[in-house]
Write a protein that holds these residues in place. Structure first.
Motif, PDB file in Angstrom:
ATOM      1  N   PHE A 196       5.017   4.086  35.498  1.00  0.00           N
ATOM      2  CA  PHE A 196       4.696   5.127  34.522  1.00  0.00           C
ATOM      3  C   PHE A 196       4.088   6.380  35.173  1.00  0.00           C
ATOM      4  CE2 PHE A 196       1.946   7.107  31.299  1.00  0.00           C
ATOM      5  CZ  PHE A 196       2.904   7.390  30.335  1.00  0.00           C
ATOM      6  N   PRO A 197       3.120   6.264  36.097  1.00  0.00           N
ATOM      7  CA  PRO A 197       2.615   7.496  36.734  1.00  0.00           C
ATOM      8  C   PRO A 197       3.687   8.274  37.486  1.00  0.00           C
ATOM      9  CG  PRO A 197       1.102   5.675  37.099  1.00  0.00           C
ATOM     10  CD  PRO A 197       2.336   5.089  36.515  1.00  0.00           C
ATOM     11  N   LEU A 198       4.635   7.559  38.108  1.00  0.00           N
ATOM     12  CA  LEU A 198       5.686   8.246  38.845  1.00  0.00           C
ATOM     13  C   LEU A 198       6.694   8.923  37.912  1.00  0.00           C
ATOM     14  CD1 LEU A 198       6.393   5.608  41.651  1.00  0.00           C
ATOM     15  CD2 LEU A 198       5.131   7.762  41.868  1.00  0.00           C
ATOM     16  N   SER A 199       6.768   8.464  36.667  1.00  0.00           N
ATOM     17  CA  SER A 199       7.695   9.065  35.707  1.00  0.00           C
ATOM     18  C   SER A 199       7.079  10.219  34.926  1.00  0.00           C
ATOM     19  CB  SER A 199       8.193   7.999  34.724  1.00  0.00           C
ATOM     20  OG  SER A 199       7.134   7.547  33.895  1.00  0.00           O
ATOM     21  N   MET A 200       5.814  10.546  35.183  1.00  0.00           N
ATOM     22  CA  MET A 200       5.141  11.595  34.427  1.00  0.00           C
ATOM     23  C   MET A 200       5.815  12.969  34.540  1.00  0.00           C
ATOM     24  SD  MET A 200       2.867  10.610  32.444  1.00  0.00           S
ATOM     25  CE  MET A 200       2.191  12.217  32.056  1.00  0.00           C
ATOM     26  N   PRO A 201       6.411  13.355  35.688  1.00  0.00           N
ATOM     27  CA  PRO A 201       7.138  14.642  35.710  1.00  0.00           C
ATOM     28  C   PRO A 201       8.252  14.713  34.662  1.00  0.00           C
ATOM     29  CG  PRO A 201       6.750  13.891  37.942  1.00  0.00           C
ATOM     30  CD  PRO A 201       6.318  12.776  37.044  1.00  0.00           C
ATOM     31  N   GLY A 202       8.960  13.612  34.446  1.00  0.00           N
ATOM     32  CA  GLY A 202       9.990  13.598  33.403  1.00  0.00           C
ATOM     33  C   GLY A 202       9.395  13.679  32.013  1.00  0.00           C
ATOM     34  N   VAL A 203       8.258  12.994  31.797  1.00  0.00           N
ATOM     35  CA  VAL A 203       7.573  13.066  30.503  1.00  0.00           C
ATOM     36  C   VAL A 203       7.133  14.496  30.227  1.00  0.00           C
ATOM     37  CG1 VAL A 203       5.545  12.294  29.214  1.00  0.00           C
ATOM     38  CG2 VAL A 203       6.842  10.659  30.597  1.00  0.00           C
ATOM     39  N   ARG A 204       6.552  15.128  31.240  1.00  0.00           N
ATOM     40  CA  ARG A 204       6.060  16.492  31.065  1.00  0.00           C
ATOM     41  C   ARG A 204       7.211  17.467  30.817  1.00  0.00           C
ATOM     42  NH1 ARG A 204       3.160  16.478  35.184  1.00  0.00           N
ATOM     43  NH2 ARG A 204       4.573  17.460  36.656  1.00  0.00           N
ATOM     44  N   SER A 205       8.264  17.359  31.612  1.00  0.00           N
ATOM     45  CA  SER A 205       9.387  18.287  31.461  1.00  0.00           C
ATOM     46  C   SER A 205      10.081  18.105  30.120  1.00  0.00           C
ATOM     47  CB  SER A 205      10.390  18.081  32.600  1.00  0.00           C
ATOM     48  OG  SER A 205       9.785  18.314  33.852  1.00  0.00           O
ATOM     49  N   GLY A 206      10.366  16.856  29.762  1.00  0.00           N
ATOM     50  CA  GLY A 206      11.032  16.605  28.496  1.00  0.00           C
ATOM     51  C   GLY A 206      10.199  17.030  27.302  1.00  0.00           C
ATOM     52  N   SER A 207       8.901  16.741  27.341  1.00  0.00           N
ATOM     53  CA  SER A 207       8.030  17.102  26.218  1.00  0.00           C
ATOM     54  C   SER A 207       7.910  18.607  26.066  1.00  0.00           C
ATOM     55  CB  SER A 207       6.643  16.474  26.412  1.00  0.00           C
ATOM     56  OG  SER A 207       6.724  15.064  26.474  1.00  0.00           O
ATOM     57  N   LEU A 208       7.756  19.312  27.183  1.00  0.00           N
ATOM     58  CA  LEU A 208       7.664  20.775  27.116  1.00  0.00           C
ATOM     59  C   LEU A 208       8.948  21.382  26.582  1.00  0.00           C
ATOM     60  CD1 LEU A 208       5.810  21.669  30.438  1.00  0.00           C
ATOM     61  CD2 LEU A 208       4.962  21.981  28.126  1.00  0.00           C
ATOM     62  N   LEU A 209      10.064  20.895  27.077  1.00  0.00           N
ATOM     63  CA  LEU A 209      11.357  21.426  26.636  1.00  0.00           C
ATOM     64  C   LEU A 209      11.550  21.205  25.144  1.00  0.00           C
ATOM     65  CD1 LEU A 209      14.093  22.655  27.513  1.00  0.00           C
ATOM     66  CD2 LEU A 209      14.910  20.326  27.862  1.00  0.00           C
ATOM     67  N   VAL A 210      11.267  20.001  24.676  1.00  0.00           N
ATOM     68  CA  VAL A 210      11.453  19.689  23.262  1.00  0.00           C
ATOM     69  C   VAL A 210      10.486  20.489  22.396  1.00  0.00           C
ATOM     70  CG1 VAL A 210      11.228  17.857  21.538  1.00  0.00           C
ATOM     71  CG2 VAL A 210      12.393  17.392  23.694  1.00  0.00           C
ATOM     72  N   PHE A 211       9.222  20.580  22.807  1.00  0.00           N
ATOM     73  CA  PHE A 211       8.225  21.283  21.990  1.00  0.00           C
ATOM     74  C   PHE A 211       8.547  22.762  21.853  1.00  0.00           C
ATOM     75  CE2 PHE A 211       4.268  23.722  21.644  1.00  0.00           C
ATOM     76  CZ  PHE A 211       3.755  23.194  20.475  1.00  0.00           C
ATOM     77  N   VAL A 212       8.875  23.412  22.968  1.00  0.00           N
ATOM     78  CA  VAL A 212       9.142  24.854  22.925  1.00  0.00           C
ATOM     79  C   VAL A 212      10.379  25.150  22.080  1.00  0.00           C
ATOM     80  CG1 VAL A 212       9.791  26.842  24.331  1.00  0.00           C
ATOM     81  CG2 VAL A 212       7.980  25.330  25.104  1.00  0.00           C
ATOM     82  N   ILE A 213      11.416  24.329  22.214  1.00  0.00           N
ATOM     83  CA  ILE A 213      12.623  24.556  21.412  1.00  0.00           C
ATOM     84  C   ILE A 213      12.338  24.281  19.939  1.00  0.00           C
ATOM     85  CG2 ILE A 213      14.990  23.784  21.009  1.00  0.00           C
ATOM     86  CD1 ILE A 213      15.259  23.320  23.982  1.00  0.00           C
ATOM     87  N   CYS A 214      11.535  23.261  19.656  1.00  0.00           N
ATOM     88  CA  CYS A 214      11.186  22.958  18.263  1.00  0.00           C
ATOM     89  C   CYS A 214      10.423  24.110  17.621  1.00  0.00           C
ATOM     90  CB  CYS A 214      10.354  21.680  18.188  1.00  0.00           C
ATOM     91  SG  CYS A 214      11.312  20.153  18.374  1.00  0.00           S
ATOM     92  N   LEU A 215       9.604  24.821  18.395  1.00  0.00           N
ATOM     93  CA  LEU A 215       8.872  25.954  17.842  1.00  0.00           C
ATOM     94  C   LEU A 215       9.809  26.998  17.243  1.00  0.00           C
ATOM     95  CD1 LEU A 215       6.046  26.677  20.470  1.00  0.00           C
ATOM     96  CD2 LEU A 215       5.747  25.800  18.154  1.00  0.00           C
ATOM     97  N   GLY A 216      10.969  27.164  17.848  1.00  0.00           N
ATOM     98  CA  GLY A 216      11.908  28.178  17.378  1.00  0.00           C
ATOM     99  C   GLY A 216      12.985  27.647  16.450  1.00  0.00           C
ATOM    100  N   PHE A 217      12.855  26.409  15.963  1.00  0.00           N
ATOM    101  CA  PHE A 217      13.872  25.845  15.078  1.00  0.00           C
ATOM    102  C   PHE A 217      13.970  26.662  13.795  1.00  0.00           C
ATOM    103  CE2 PHE A 217      15.065  22.369  17.527  1.00  0.00           C
ATOM    104  CZ  PHE A 217      15.964  21.568  16.830  1.00  0.00           C
ATOM    105  N   TYR A 218      15.202  26.897  13.397  1.00  0.00           N
ATOM    106  CA  TYR A 218      15.446  27.693  12.191  1.00  0.00           C
ATOM    107  C   TYR A 218      16.438  27.001  11.255  1.00  0.00           C
ATOM    108  CZ  TYR A 218      17.468  31.462   9.360  1.00  0.00           C
ATOM    109  OH  TYR A 218      17.945  32.218   8.310  1.00  0.00           O
ATOM    110  N   ILE A 219      17.561  26.545  11.792  1.00  0.00           N
ATOM    111  CA  ILE A 219      18.632  26.001  10.970  1.00  0.00           C
ATOM    112  C   ILE A 219      18.225  24.689  10.306  1.00  0.00           C
ATOM    113  CG2 ILE A 219      20.988  25.131  10.990  1.00  0.00           C
ATOM    114  CD1 ILE A 219      20.785  28.131  11.337  1.00  0.00           C
ATOM    115  N   THR A 220      17.750  23.727  11.102  1.00  0.00           N
ATOM    116  CA  THR A 220      17.467  22.394  10.575  1.00  0.00           C
ATOM    117  C   THR A 220      16.377  22.384   9.507  1.00  0.00           C
ATOM    118  OG1 THR A 220      18.183  21.451  12.690  1.00  0.00           O
ATOM    119  CG2 THR A 220      16.931  20.021  11.221  1.00  0.00           C
ATOM    120  N   PRO A 221      15.221  23.021   9.721  1.00  0.00           N
ATOM    121  CA  PRO A 221      14.220  23.039   8.636  1.00  0.00           C
ATOM    122  C   PRO A 221      14.718  23.743   7.385  1.00  0.00           C
ATOM    123  CG  PRO A 221      13.222  23.665  10.727  1.00  0.00           C
ATOM    124  CD  PRO A 221      14.703  23.649  10.941  1.00  0.00           C
ATOM    125  N   ALA A 222      15.516  24.811   7.561  1.00  0.00           N
ATOM    126  CA  ALA A 222      16.019  25.535   6.391  1.00  0.00           C
ATOM    127  C   ALA A 222      17.046  24.713   5.625  1.00  0.00           C
ATOM    128  CB  ALA A 222      16.643  26.861   6.833  1.00  0.00           C
TER     129      ALA A 222
END
Length: 592
Positions: A196-222
């Protein structure tokens, strides 16, 4: 020839075309947008104070962050074990599962949102099944609520969480887990203390990517949410279409951008360094610093030591495979995740062949009536042809300038390369509504609003990033000695590039072109801002029809858009296979 030799000595110049497009269409406009939010040249924060002075705006902002955090957390909880199980499989199974994850990843987000409307609607699949079996007397409220928003957003973003995790987990040395097991660690302990500690770069990258894109979601919530589920991107888009107060629109956009930058600056730091580990080890919980706790821990350790020694001896030479039940649970979990990712698209494809007047599953009969409706309606096929034209031009332009930029970056100073790469990736890391507003302002200054050229430039800004990533990844494994060998045989720079470099990096170029085309073909938010009412692309027409009427023809359109990424994956496979053959021919035969 002299120009090519000069560029060879100054590879950074190859990034010029890409940087010029980014600066003119996005870079300079976003600076002007920020100054507009401050009422330059008067420079005041009245627009920001006005935003935070209205409770409704603050509520929408917190709601946007809340929805993004919850969606990211759900993606991580589902995506991490999914990625772990994919990596734990055999090579052929792993590749098959990755392809199954890639298919929904490359499929239009608008199509996947439409699929959930078909499933969750009042006359959708679930309600129809329950009504037909007499389990309910009236449709359940499965759509136009927060739960439907989470279902749709997680379905769209889950592949973006899984793929970075798989990439990082595949690079973890499995012998470390075996070493931990050989030292007596239980499987769970070896996982949490080593893997798990060695996989943290993937956790961080995936979470950041998903969170930032979710901030700009427009179609799905509408499309799936109710009035109480609006996000800030919807609020900004409505401001553009109604009040058109650019100063307040700019302030709203930069507040959303500030949230993304804040998270990127805090979570995006390197938390795996020695300093971080030292600090973490120094900050022990208060309970562990208690003397009584230390005595109790030492007593329990002495009491349990014989049992641990027996277990270590018993498991020292024992095979480290998973238990039968864990394999069954893992298989069932993986099957459910794949069903969740693929079934909505499969459902839309099956229902598009329905012979009835409305969409139904299973179809009472098979027919091509909705496909004939698509090809027989000028509104649909003209919109499709416009999207294809724009996509081809965007793919061509972004592939040329992106490949040149990636080639120049690969031969540039590492620090400068990192800075320029981040600058080129900015349009695909910022919330899409912010990119759309900035691009809108830039094209207004250029007089290209509502034109095909304006849409092409707006799409190219984001498409360049995909090309740079794909080609740079290919160049990272490129052996420079092959170019040096060609030069030693008196090949000029053009011959070297065309005969040696280009054939070996062709998969990256083709992949970048395909991603650029998909990026353009699927774009809705920026296109709606730039095109206005004058240009209707296929996704834009599809979005308008979803909002105003559920025409079964949309199912046929969605099916064609689902087949597009499958076709592109086949192209990428063929390109990669041919590149492997070329690389094998280029390698010298081993000495006898």
């Amino acid at each position: 020839m002299k120009t090519l030799q000069t560029l060879g000595r100054m590879p950074i110049a190859l990034t010029g075309p890409a940087l010029a497009v980014l600066l003119v269409v996005f870079g300079i406009p976003i600076i002007l947008l920020f100054l507009t939010s401050l009422n330059a040249p008067a420079f005041s924060v009245v627009n920001y104070l006005t935003f935070f002075g209205q409770p409704a705006n603050v509520r929408v902002l917190f709601q946007t962050v809340e929805i993004s955090v919850v969606a990211t957390a759900i993606c991580l909880l589902i995506g991490y074990p999914t990625a772990y199980l994919i990596v734990a499989g055999s090579k052929h199974l792993r590749m098959a599962l990755i392809v199954l994850v890639l298919v929904p990843y490359l499929t239009s987000g608008l199509v996947r949102t439409y699929a959930w409307i078909v499933i969750l609607g009042d006359r959708g699949l679930i309600n129809n099944l329950l009504l037909d079996h007499g389990l309910i007397s009236s449709p359940l409220p499965l759509i136009y609520n927060r739960m439907a928003v989470y279902i749709g957003m997680v379905h769209i973003m889950l592949p973006m969480m899984i793929l970075p995790l798989v990439s990082v987990m595949m690079g973890i040395d499995k012998s470390l887990m075996a070493a931990a097991r050989s030292m007596g660690a239980r499987p769970s302990t070896a996982f949490w203390r080593v893997f798990f500690p060695l996989s943290m770069p993937g956790v961080r990258s995936g979470s950041l990517l998903v969170f930032v894109i979710c901030l700009g979601f427009y179609i799905t919530p509408a499309a799936l949410g109710g009035l109480g589920d609006a996000m800030l991107s919807t609020f900004i888009a409505s401001q553009v279409q109604t009040s058109f107060n650019m100063a307040r629109v700019a302030a709203s956009a930069f507040i959303l951008l500030a949230v993304a930058i804040l998270v990127l600056s805090v979570v995006g730091l390197d938390l795996s360094g020695t300093q971080g580990r030292t600090a973490q080890s120094a900050r022990k919980p208060w309970l562990s610093r208690s003397p009584s706790f230390g005595v109790l821990k030492r007593y329990l350790g002495e009491f349990l030591a014989p049992g641990r020694a027996k277990r270590w001896t018993a498991q020292l030479y024992k095979a480290g495979g998973r238990s039968r039940w864990s394999k069954i649970v893992g298989t069932v979990f993986l099957a459910l995740v794949m069903f969740y990712l693929l079934f909505p698209e499969f459902l839309v494809v099956i229902m598009s062949f329905s012979a009835g007047r409305f969409l139904e599953f299973p179809p009472s009969g098979l027919s091509l009536q909705w496909y004939r409706s698509f090809f027989g309606d000028p509104g649909w096929y003209e919109a499709a042809w416009i999207s294809v034209q724009i996509g081809i031009v965007v793919a061509t332009l972004s592939t040329i300038v992106g490949t040149l930029a990636a080639y120049g970056l690969s031969r540039t100073n590492p620090r400068l390369r990192s800075f320029l790469t981040m600058a080129m990736l900015t349009p695909i890391t910022f919330p899409v509504i912010v990119v759309g507003i900035a691009t809108y302002l830039g094209l207004v200054k250029l007089g290209l609003l509502g034109s095909m050229t304006g849409i092409v430039l707006a799409h190219t800004v984001g498409a360049i990033g995909y090309v740079v990533v794909m080609v740079s990844a290919t160049l990272a494994n490129f052996d420079l000695r092959l170019e040096q060998a060609a030069m030693s045989m008196r090949a000029n720079p053009v011959q070297t590039f065309m005969r040696v470099t280009l054939p070996l990096i062709r998969p990256g170029i083709i992949g970048g072109a395909m991603f650029a085309f998909l990026h353009s073909f699927d774009e809705v938010v920026i296109t709606s801002l730039i095109g206005g009412f004058s240009i209707r692309t296929l996704p834009l027409k599809m979005w308008e029809d979803i909002r105003h009427q559920i025409d079964p023809t949309i199912a046929a359109v969605a099916s064609l858009m689902i087949l597009l990424p499958v076709f592109i994956l086949m192209i990428l496979y063929v390109a990669g296979w041919r590149s492997t053959l070329s690389l094998q021919r280029a390698r010298p035969a081993p000495a006898a």
